[in-house]
Each structure stands twice: as structure tokens, then as C-alpha cells.
Design a protein around this motif. Structure first.
Motif, PDB file in Angstrom:
ATOM      1  N   ARG A  73       7.559   5.185   9.976  1.00  0.00           N
ATOM      2  CA  ARG A  73       7.874   5.573  11.352  1.00  0.00           C
ATOM      3  C   ARG A  73       7.080   4.769  12.378  1.00  0.00           C
ATOM      4  NH1 ARG A  73      10.549  10.665  12.006  1.00  0.00           N
ATOM      5  NH2 ARG A  73       9.753  10.639  14.151  1.00  0.00           N
ATOM      6  N   VAL A  74       6.137   3.955  11.911  1.00  0.00           N
ATOM      7  CA  VAL A  74       5.304   3.182  12.828  1.00  0.00           C
ATOM      8  C   VAL A  74       5.536   1.692  12.596  1.00  0.00           C
ATOM      9  CG1 VAL A  74       3.569   5.002  12.919  1.00  0.00           C
ATOM     10  CG2 VAL A  74       3.316   3.157  11.256  1.00  0.00           C
ATOM     11  N   ALA A  75       5.031   0.893  13.510  1.00  0.00           N
ATOM     12  CA  ALA A  75       5.173  -0.558  13.377  1.00  0.00           C
ATOM     13  C   ALA A  75       4.456  -1.040  12.123  1.00  0.00           C
ATOM     14  CB  ALA A  75       4.593  -1.245  14.609  1.00  0.00           C
ATOM     15  N   PRO A  76       4.950  -2.107  11.470  1.00  0.00           N
ATOM     16  CA  PRO A  76       4.341  -2.588  10.231  1.00  0.00           C
ATOM     17  C   PRO A  76       2.843  -2.837  10.337  1.00  0.00           C
ATOM     18  CG  PRO A  76       6.454  -3.653  10.558  1.00  0.00           C
ATOM     19  CD  PRO A  76       6.184  -2.856  11.802  1.00  0.00           C
ATOM     20  N   GLN A  77       2.387  -3.366  11.458  1.00  0.00           N
ATOM     21  CA  GLN A  77       0.965  -3.677  11.593  1.00  0.00           C
ATOM     22  C   GLN A  77       0.101  -2.430  11.729  1.00  0.00           C
ATOM     23  OE1 GLN A  77       3.356  -4.526  13.703  1.00  0.00           O
ATOM     24  NE2 GLN A  77       2.790  -4.139  15.842  1.00  0.00           N
ATOM     25  N   ALA A  78       0.714  -1.281  11.983  1.00  0.00           N
ATOM     26  CA  ALA A  78      -0.036  -0.031  12.126  1.00  0.00           C
ATOM     27  C   ALA A  78      -0.030   0.798  10.847  1.00  0.00           C
ATOM     28  CB  ALA A  78       0.537   0.792  13.280  1.00  0.00           C
ATOM     29  N   ARG A  79       0.745   0.404   9.875  1.00  0.00           N
ATOM     30  CA  ARG A  79       0.880   1.202   8.663  1.00  0.00           C
ATOM     31  C   ARG A  79      -0.441   1.313   7.914  1.00  0.00           C
ATOM     32  NH1 ARG A  79       6.733  -1.486   7.097  1.00  0.00           N
ATOM     33  NH2 ARG A  79       7.907  -0.314   8.691  1.00  0.00           N
ATOM     34  N   LEU A  80      -0.648   2.450   7.282  1.00  0.00           N
ATOM     35  CA  LEU A  80      -1.913   2.696   6.594  1.00  0.00           C
ATOM     36  C   LEU A  80      -1.954   2.108   5.196  1.00  0.00           C
ATOM     37  CD1 LEU A  80      -2.625   6.315   7.800  1.00  0.00           C
ATOM     38  CD2 LEU A  80      -3.755   4.206   8.508  1.00  0.00           C
ATOM     39  N   LEU A  81      -0.801   1.831   4.623  1.00  0.00           N
ATOM     40  CA  LEU A  81      -0.782   1.113   3.358  1.00  0.00           C
ATOM     41  C   LEU A  81      -0.596  -0.365   3.663  1.00  0.00           C
ATOM     42  CD1 LEU A  81      -1.003   1.679   0.326  1.00  0.00           C
ATOM     43  CD2 LEU A  81       1.492   1.700   0.226  1.00  0.00           C
ATOM     44  N   PRO A  82      -1.565  -1.223   3.290  1.00  0.00           N
ATOM     45  CA  PRO A  82      -1.483  -2.642   3.654  1.00  0.00           C
ATOM     46  C   PRO A  82      -0.186  -3.289   3.194  1.00  0.00           C
ATOM     47  CG  PRO A  82      -3.642  -2.118   2.749  1.00  0.00           C
ATOM     48  CD  PRO A  82      -2.787  -0.904   2.534  1.00  0.00           C
ATOM     49  N   GLN A  83       0.265  -4.240   3.962  1.00  0.00           N
ATOM     50  CA  GLN A  83       1.510  -4.946   3.650  1.00  0.00           C
ATOM     51  C   GLN A  83       1.277  -6.200   2.812  1.00  0.00           C
ATOM     52  OE1 GLN A  83       4.626  -3.422   4.983  1.00  0.00           O
ATOM     53  NE2 GLN A  83       2.939  -1.937   4.904  1.00  0.00           N
ATOM     54  N   GLU A  84       0.117  -6.821   2.997  1.00  0.00           N
ATOM     55  CA  GLU A  84      -0.193  -8.050   2.240  1.00  0.00           C
ATOM     56  C   GLU A  84      -0.452  -7.693   0.777  1.00  0.00           C
ATOM     57  OE1 GLU A  84      -2.366 -10.953   0.212  1.00  0.00           O
ATOM     58  OE2 GLU A  84      -3.442  -9.207   1.004  1.00  0.00           O
TER      59      GLU A  84
END
Length: 206
Positions: A73-84
Motif C-alpha cells: 500500500r506504500v511506495a516501494p522505497q518506503a516498504r519495510l521489506l527491502p527490495q534489493e
């Protein structure tokens, strides 16, 4: 949005802290699965905490599934599970052992506090304690490996920090003295740093 359950559950608390970090407003309904069983059953027939109810009435259970939903529900850069990939792998490793520590703490507490002493099974308790100790030994090693000044997966707090810190505080509160803080200085330091944040202070362990 509603979050139903008591903050003395690490699974409820990790969702509450995460929503605060994500700046997602919600109503907390502190309904106990023990003391208010019938009331909870009217909300969720499985009487499972946490129970999350979205504004459209969608009901979710299991903290990890709720948190996955909220992350989307939030922008990718704000997500709590890292994307990298590497950071995500490290976060999943730490979250998994943090959840294992929570589960073993709950099992030990239930065995000791809900079952009559004459019916407690010593070999089962010993096995749980061995598993709990192993989870925290693994976490201590992982937390100690973070760079000085950083959070566990970089320069901002992630779900790894939240889950591990919530797990540590829960075990120390429910089973005092079972996992010695003096033998886990990195975990103790992470907990102190996290608990000082407004998101944690706003969801106190009851």
C-alpha cells in the motif's frame, strides 16, 4: 483500518509498530483471545490475533500476511521489506529466526503458565528451550554483523529490525532470565535503540 488483539502478543505488536513506521493510521481494538474469547469470536470465528480489518471490510490474519499487504500500500522505497536482493535475503533470514523465537517463547509460556505443573512434560519444555536458545544465538550473530550505526539491513529501519526487536522484548518480558541479556549484547542494544522510537513507544507491550 482496525487491528484487533493485545499488544502482549508479539505478532500484534509487530503489525502495530510497522503501521506506525509506515504512517498508516489505524484503530487498535485491544480484545483478548483469552479474557474476551466470545467477543473476539464475533469479530473472527477463529479467534486469531492479530486480526486486521481493512476499510472495505476485508479481514486478514497472520502477521506476515498482514504486513505483506500493508507493504504493497506504500511506495516501494518506503516498504519495510527491502527490495534489493541481498538486503531482502538478509531481512528474511532475520525475520524468520525472530518469528521462531516468538513462537518458542509462546509455547514455553503456555506450557508453564496454562498447563498444571503435574501435567507439564519436562522433555518437551527442554526441547523448546533449546530451540529458543538456538534462535537467539543465530540472531545475536546476525545482529552483531550489522555495520556500526546502521540498522540491520542498511541505513533505515526495516521489518527485520522491527520483528527482531519485538521478539527480544517479548521474550525478556514473558520469560525473564531464560535468555540472558548479558550473553546477547547486540540484541539488547538493538532492542534499546528500537524501543526508544515513537513507533515502539506508541505500541507498548502490555
Amino acid at each position: 483500518m482496525q487491528l484487533i488483539g493485545m499488544m502482549d502478543s508479539p505478532f500484534v505488536r509487530r503489525v502495530a509498530v510497522s503501521m506506525a513506521v509506515l504512517e498508516i493510521p489505524f484503530e487498535h481494538r485491544p480484545v483478548s483471545v483469552f479474557r474476551q474469547f466470545d467477543q473476539f469470536r464475533e469479530i473472527n470465528p477463529t479467534v486469531k490475533a492479530p486480526t486486521f480489518i481493512d476499510d472495505d471490510g476485508t479481514q486478514l490474519i497472520e502477521s506476515t500476511l498482514i504486513l505483506d499487504y500493508l507493504d504493497q500500500r506504500v511506495a516501494p522505497q518506503a516498504r519495510l521489506l527491502p527490495q534489493e536482493a541481498a538486503a531482502r535475503r538478509r531481512a528474511l533470514h532475520l525475520i524468520g529466526f525472530g518469528l521462531a523465537a516468538c513462537e518458542k517463547t509462546v509455547q514455553i509460556a503456555y506450557e508453564q503458565k496454562l498447563r498444571p505443573q503435574e501435567k507439564q512434560h519436562a522433555p518437551w519444555l527442554e526441547r523448546l528451550q533449546v530451540q529458543l536458545a538456538a534462535a537467539y544465538e543465530t540472531l545475536e550473530h546476525g545482529v552483531a554483523g550489522a555495520r556500526a550505526g546502521d540498522w540491520l539491513c542498511g541505513d533505515r529501519i526495516t521489518q527485520a529490525d522491527i520483528t527482531v526487536a519485538v521478539a527480544w522484548r517479548f521474550t525478556q518480558h514473558i520469560l525473564p532470565g531464560v535468555v540472558e541479556a548479558s550473553r546477547h549484547p547486540a540484541l539488547a542494544a538493538l532492542s534499546e535503540r528500537a524501543e526508544a522510537l515513537p513507533a515502539f513507544a506508541g505500541a507498548p507491550l502490555e
